[in-house]
Design a protein around this motif. Structure first.
Motif, PDB file in Angstrom:
ATOM      1  N   LYS A  61       0.676  -1.235   0.034  1.00  0.00           N
ATOM      2  CA  LYS A  61       0.043   0.013  -0.039  1.00  0.00           C
ATOM      3  C   LYS A  61       0.868   1.324   0.034  1.00  0.00           C
ATOM      4  CE  LYS A  61      -4.633   1.176   1.646  1.00  0.00           C
ATOM      5  NZ  LYS A  61      -5.602   0.821   2.851  1.00  0.00           N
ATOM      6  N   LYS A  65       1.070   4.265  -3.016  1.00  0.00           N
ATOM      7  CA  LYS A  65       0.929   5.472  -2.388  1.00  0.00           C
ATOM      8  C   LYS A  65       2.095   6.486  -3.038  1.00  0.00           C
ATOM      9  CE  LYS A  65      -2.287   7.386  -1.009  1.00  0.00           C
ATOM     10  NZ  LYS A  65      -3.307   8.092  -1.388  1.00  0.00           N
ATOM     11  N   TYR A  71      -3.777   8.205  -6.084  1.00  0.00           N
ATOM     12  CA  TYR A  71      -4.816   7.217  -5.829  1.00  0.00           C
ATOM     13  C   TYR A  71      -5.577   7.472  -4.506  1.00  0.00           C
ATOM     14  CZ  TYR A  71      -3.468   4.254  -9.855  1.00  0.00           C
ATOM     15  OH  TYR A  71      -3.488   3.792 -11.242  1.00  0.00           O
ATOM     16  N   SER A  72      -6.877   7.090  -4.454  1.00  0.00           N
ATOM     17  CA  SER A  72      -7.317   6.812  -3.149  1.00  0.00           C
ATOM     18  C   SER A  72      -7.157   5.952  -2.265  1.00  0.00           C
ATOM     19  CB  SER A  72      -9.023   7.096  -3.324  1.00  0.00           C
ATOM     20  OG  SER A  72      -9.483   6.006  -3.853  1.00  0.00           O
ATOM     21  N   ASN A  74      -9.140   3.567  -0.783  1.00  0.00           N
ATOM     22  CA  ASN A  74      -9.947   2.721  -1.196  1.00  0.00           C
ATOM     23  C   ASN A  74      -9.209   1.877  -2.637  1.00  0.00           C
ATOM     24  OD1 ASN A  74     -11.490   2.784   0.948  1.00  0.00           O
ATOM     25  ND2 ASN A  74     -13.152   4.132  -0.085  1.00  0.00           N
ATOM     26  N   LYS A  75      -8.920   2.871  -3.630  1.00  0.00           N
ATOM     27  CA  LYS A  75      -8.454   2.212  -4.757  1.00  0.00           C
ATOM     28  C   LYS A  75      -7.176   1.471  -4.450  1.00  0.00           C
ATOM     29  CE  LYS A  75      -7.272   3.479  -9.428  1.00  0.00           C
ATOM     30  NZ  LYS A  75      -7.239   4.386 -10.499  1.00  0.00           N
ATOM     31  N   CYS A  76      -6.247   2.137  -3.483  1.00  0.00           N
ATOM     32  CA  CYS A  76      -5.007   1.367  -3.409  1.00  0.00           C
ATOM     33  C   CYS A  76      -5.392   0.000  -2.803  1.00  0.00           C
ATOM     34  CB  CYS A  76      -4.349   2.148  -2.222  1.00  0.00           C
ATOM     35  SG  CYS A  76      -3.388   3.595  -3.300  1.00  0.00           S
ATOM     36  N   ARG A  78      -7.934  -1.941  -3.172  1.00  0.00           N
ATOM     37  CA  ARG A  78      -8.410  -2.754  -4.041  1.00  0.00           C
ATOM     38  C   ARG A  78      -7.339  -3.594  -4.752  1.00  0.00           C
ATOM     39  NH1 ARG A  78     -12.187   1.390  -4.735  1.00  0.00           N
ATOM     40  NH2 ARG A  78     -11.522   1.844  -6.879  1.00  0.00           N
ATOM     41  N   ILE A  79      -6.299  -2.490  -5.189  1.00  0.00           N
ATOM     42  CA  ILE A  79      -5.216  -2.934  -5.937  1.00  0.00           C
ATOM     43  C   ILE A  79      -4.504  -4.079  -5.045  1.00  0.00           C
ATOM     44  CG2 ILE A  79      -3.151  -2.491  -6.999  1.00  0.00           C
ATOM     45  CD1 ILE A  79      -4.380   0.227  -7.705  1.00  0.00           C
TER      46      ILE A  79
END
Length: 307
Positions: A61, A65, A71-72, A74-76, A78-79
């Motif tokens: 994570k 970042k 990237y938000s 939440n998006k991080c 999910r990835i």
């Protein structure tokens, strides 16, 4: 030159039985189950691993970042979850690459852009094949073996049974292996017009490193070894990365980058190769090895990003 590991009776001593059993089980599973079930199994293994390796979750994570500050959270998240699924699948893909018959690999794979790579062979020019630590890398090597065999740079394993199986798995289709410390053999391979698989996308520590941009990180420790190999051999520099879509593996082979790289300029080489690595990673961002501490080595005076 290339390393060679032969079988010996000492590999059958009881302390190595768990390693033998693990690989025999992996070989059995990948050869008995259909691919769709193998992918589901890999994803399940990855999600289980995510709940165990919590520190690596935070590392992944943090890397995201740093590379993609837009990237938000939440998006991080999910990835990273997808990245762990790919990590679990990497175990299965290792078994596929080392133990599958050729017909089964060919059935789910294809290649785009191999002409530029093969053209270098006609000119007897060595090729530094730039690959990345995408989690399906073992399958990438296996697909390359179908049309362009060569030499892979790797780190031998300390467990002799693991090393025996790893070496056999990677070389049984025509590739050969070179210890990552054996620079002399790497140069010899390129000078005689062969292909050398090289992965310059990790942080290999402060020794022989140079700081170059990598995504949004302006000073990312990058190996200076790429410049040494390119300058000494005048080789072509061509990338290769595999993307999985609809359960099909497509190997994308790039164009020659050597004319973009200034000779005797390690920063130029690192910067150009990092740009190419970014292009490769952007094809499928969750598929790269984000769990690695890519930015552990920092310029003097800058704090540890993982603390």
């Amino acid at each position: 030159m290339p390393t060679h590991y032969s079988f010996s009776l000492r590999l059958l001593t009881p302390k190595y039985w768990p390693t033998w059993f693990g690989f025999l089980l992996l070989a059995f599973i990948v050869n008995i189950l259909p691919y769709l079930l193998l992918r589901q199994l890999g994803y399940i293994i990855g999600l289980l691993t995510m709940h165990i390796l919590k520190k690596r979750y935070r590392v992944a994570k943090c890397n995201l970042k740093l590379c993609f500050p837009e990237y938000s959270e939440n998006k991080c998240g999910r990835i990273v979850k997808k990245n762990f699924q790919y990590t679990g699948m990497a175990l299965i893909e290792t078994g596929m690459a080392w133990f599958w018959p050729e017909w089964r690999t060919r059935r789910i794979s294809s290649v785009i852009g191999k002409e530029m790579l093969l053209k270098q062979e006609e000119n007897n020019r060595g090729v530094l094949v730039i690959c990345s630590h995408h989690l399906n890398f073992e399958m990438t090597a296996r697909i390359f073996s179908q049309f362009a065999k060569g030499y892979g740079v790797y780190r031998p394993h300390s467990n002799p049974v693991y090393e025996f199986i790893q070496h056999r798995g990677r070389t049984r289709n025509g590739h050969q292996m070179i210890d990552r410390k054996d620079i002399k053999s790497m140069l010899k391979v390129l000078k005689k017009g062969d292909r050398l698989w090289y992965l310059p996308d990790h942080d290999y520590g402060p020794h022989n490193s140079i700081f170059a941009p990598f995504f949004a990180v302006e000073q990312a420790a990058s190996t200076a070894g790429s410049s040494v190999l390119i300058d000494a051999t005048r080789c072509a520099v061509i990338s290769g990365v595999t993307v999985v879509e609809n359960n099909h593996y497509t190997l994308h082979v790039g164009n020659d980058l050597s004319n973009k790289i200034e000779r005797r300029n390690p920063l130029s080489a690192a910067s150009i190769l990092n740009q190419e690595l970014e292009n490769m990673i952007n094809r499928d961002i969750p598929a790269w090895m984000w769990l690695h501490k890519r930015f552990k080595t920092r310029p003097k005076g800058l704090k540890d990003v993982y603390s």
